[in-house]
Structure formats: C-alpha cells, structure tokens
Design a protein around this motif. Structure first.
Motif, PDB file in Angstrom:
ATOM      1  N   PRO A  30       0.838  -1.210   0.000  1.00 49.33           N
ATOM      2  CA  PRO A  30       0.000   0.000   0.000  1.00 49.33           C
ATOM      3  C   PRO A  30       0.870   1.256   0.000  1.00 49.33           C
ATOM      4  O   PRO A  30       1.979   1.253   0.528  1.00 49.33           O
ATOM      5  CB  PRO A  30      -0.789  -0.098   1.301  1.00 49.33           C
ATOM      6  N   VAL A  31       0.370   2.322  -0.586  1.00 47.89           N
ATOM      7  CA  VAL A  31       1.045   3.613  -0.586  1.00 47.89           C
ATOM      8  C   VAL A  31       0.456   4.429   0.557  1.00 47.89           C
ATOM      9  O   VAL A  31      -0.760   4.629   0.618  1.00 47.89           O
ATOM     10  CB  VAL A  31       0.851   4.339  -1.938  1.00 47.89           C
ATOM     11  N   GLU A  32       1.304   4.877   1.480  1.00 49.13           N
ATOM     12  CA  GLU A  32       0.855   5.700   2.610  1.00 49.13           C
ATOM     13  C   GLU A  32       0.418   7.074   2.105  1.00 49.13           C
ATOM     14  O   GLU A  32       1.019   7.631   1.186  1.00 49.13           O
ATOM     15  CB  GLU A  32       1.981   5.879   3.627  1.00 49.13           C
ATOM     16  N   CYS A  33      -0.634   7.620   2.727  1.00 45.01           N
ATOM     17  CA  CYS A  33      -1.109   8.944   2.338  1.00 45.01           C
ATOM     18  C   CYS A  33      -1.759   9.629   3.534  1.00 45.01           C
ATOM     19  O   CYS A  33      -1.990   9.011   4.572  1.00 45.01           O
ATOM     20  CB  CYS A  33      -2.095   8.851   1.179  1.00 45.01           C
ATOM     21  N   HIS A  34      -2.037  10.919   3.381  1.00 40.13           N
ATOM     22  CA  HIS A  34      -2.812  11.692   4.340  1.00 40.13           C
ATOM     23  C   HIS A  34      -4.045  12.208   3.622  1.00 40.13           C
ATOM     24  O   HIS A  34      -3.956  12.694   2.489  1.00 40.13           O
ATOM     25  CB  HIS A  34      -2.018  12.875   4.890  1.00 40.13           C
ATOM     26  N   VAL A  35      -5.184  12.110   4.275  1.00 45.03           N
ATOM     27  CA  VAL A  35      -6.433  12.626   3.743  1.00 45.03           C
ATOM     28  C   VAL A  35      -6.663  13.982   4.400  1.00 45.03           C
ATOM     29  O   VAL A  35      -6.746  14.073   5.622  1.00 45.03           O
ATOM     30  CB  VAL A  35      -7.597  11.652   4.024  1.00 45.03           C
ATOM     31  N   LYS A  36      -6.731  15.045   3.587  1.00 39.61           N
ATOM     32  CA  LYS A  36      -6.830  16.408   4.112  1.00 39.61           C
ATOM     33  C   LYS A  36      -8.256  16.907   4.259  1.00 39.61           C
ATOM     34  O   LYS A  36      -8.528  17.745   5.105  1.00 39.61           O
ATOM     35  CB  LYS A  36      -6.043  17.361   3.226  1.00 39.61           C
ATOM     36  N   ASN A  37      -9.150  16.452   3.394  1.00 40.84           N
ATOM     37  CA  ASN A  37     -10.560  16.775   3.561  1.00 40.84           C
ATOM     38  C   ASN A  37     -11.389  15.695   2.900  1.00 40.84           C
ATOM     39  O   ASN A  37     -10.906  14.976   2.030  1.00 40.84           O
ATOM     40  CB  ASN A  37     -10.920  18.181   3.076  1.00 40.84           C
ATOM     41  N   VAL A  38     -12.619  15.562   3.368  1.00 33.48           N
ATOM     42  CA  VAL A  38     -13.497  14.511   2.867  1.00 33.48           C
ATOM     43  C   VAL A  38     -14.911  15.045   2.682  1.00 33.48           C
ATOM     44  O   VAL A  38     -15.306  16.026   3.289  1.00 33.48           O
ATOM     45  CB  VAL A  38     -13.561  13.288   3.833  1.00 33.48           C
ATOM     46  N   SER A  39     -15.650  14.356   1.819  1.00 27.69           N
ATOM     47  CA  SER A  39     -17.073  14.602   1.657  1.00 27.69           C
ATOM     48  C   SER A  39     -17.714  13.263   1.347  1.00 27.69           C
ATOM     49  O   SER A  39     -17.022  12.241   1.273  1.00 27.69           O
ATOM     50  CB  SER A  39     -17.340  15.588   0.515  1.00 27.69           C
ATOM     51  N   ASN A  40     -19.004  13.277   1.140  1.00 30.12           N
ATOM     52  CA  ASN A  40     -19.675  12.037   0.762  1.00 30.12           C
ATOM     53  C   ASN A  40     -19.259  11.577  -0.629  1.00 30.12           C
ATOM     54  O   ASN A  40     -19.404  10.405  -0.960  1.00 30.12           O
ATOM     55  CB  ASN A  40     -21.192  12.201   0.806  1.00 30.12           C
ATOM     56  N   GLY A  41     -18.733  12.502  -1.440  1.00 24.29           N
ATOM     57  CA  GLY A  41     -18.419  12.155  -2.824  1.00 24.29           C
ATOM     58  C   GLY A  41     -16.953  12.064  -3.172  1.00 24.29           C
ATOM     59  O   GLY A  41     -16.601  11.658  -4.271  1.00 24.29           O
ATOM     60  N   GLY A  42     -16.042  12.439  -2.239  1.00 24.67           N
ATOM     61  CA  GLY A  42     -14.628  12.400  -2.571  1.00 24.67           C
ATOM     62  C   GLY A  42     -13.736  12.889  -1.456  1.00 24.67           C
ATOM     63  O   GLY A  42     -14.181  13.080  -0.324  1.00 24.67           O
TER      64      GLY A  42
END
Length: 118
Positions: A30-42
């Motif tokens: 797996p490639v490590e990542c950070h999620v900076k913002n989220v929504s129901n669609g992306g």
C-alpha cells in the motif's frame, strides 16, 4: 478584492487530517497517504513520496475504517483530488478480518517491493 467563487463540488467537504492507504494491486505494498478533507463524494489526498499512481485505486481511510473505490479528478505534485465511484449503495467497511473472510483462505501478500515506474 473579493472574487466570485463557484463551488463545483456536489457535496461540502470537511477539513480532516486522517492517515490512509492507497491500494493499487494485491501484489504491491500500500502507498501511505494523508487525507486532508473529505465529503460524501470524494477527498483530497497527499502522498508521502513522488511515486506514480494510476487514475483509479482503492482508498482506505483509517480513522473511519472505510474503503472507497477512488478516481483521480485532479492532481498537483503529490496532492490530488479523488471522487468516489458509486458502490453497491453503501461504503464498504474494511478490516483485515473482513478481507481474510472475503478472500476465503487466500493469504494477503506482504510484498515490500517498490512500485513500478511508468
């Protein structure tokens, strides 16, 4: 000077800082990542290294324990936006136990080889 800003997202996003993983293939790590913002669609995602990624992959958000099929909609260096592809009506919950049950006896690969460059 204030400019008119037309929001093109179909759902509002919430700022977050969650750890995540990008799953490309079961034979690759797996490639490590950070999620900076989220929504129901992306989501907005930042990868740690400059590895090349495909246009579609599975995104696992650790904090929410959700797995989404993601399609890259834009990119800028190591940061990119993804849209979630519609699934069977709900987001799939992910865990190692459920993955093992789903694969019915298949042992997950623990490969540590680097991703192939295009």
């Amino acid at each position: 000077m204030i400019q008119d800003f037309n929001e093109r997202r179909s759902a509002p996003r919430s700022r977050v800082f969650f750890g995540g993983e990008i799953l490309i293939d079961s034979d690759l790590r797996p490639v490590e990542c950070h999620v900076k913002n989220v929504s129901n669609g992306g989501a907005n995602v930042v990868v740690q290294s400059g590895e090349l990624l495909p246009d579609q992959f599975d995104l696992i958000i650790r904090k929410t324990n959700q797995k989404h099929r993601a399609v890259v909609t834009w990119s800028s260096g190591r940061q990119f936006g993804v849209a979630y592809r519609p699934s069977s009506g709900h987001d799939e919950k992910w865990s190692l136990a459920s993955m093992l049950q789903k694969d019915a006896g298949r042992v997950p690969s623990l490969s540590t080889r680097p991703l192939a460059s295009a």
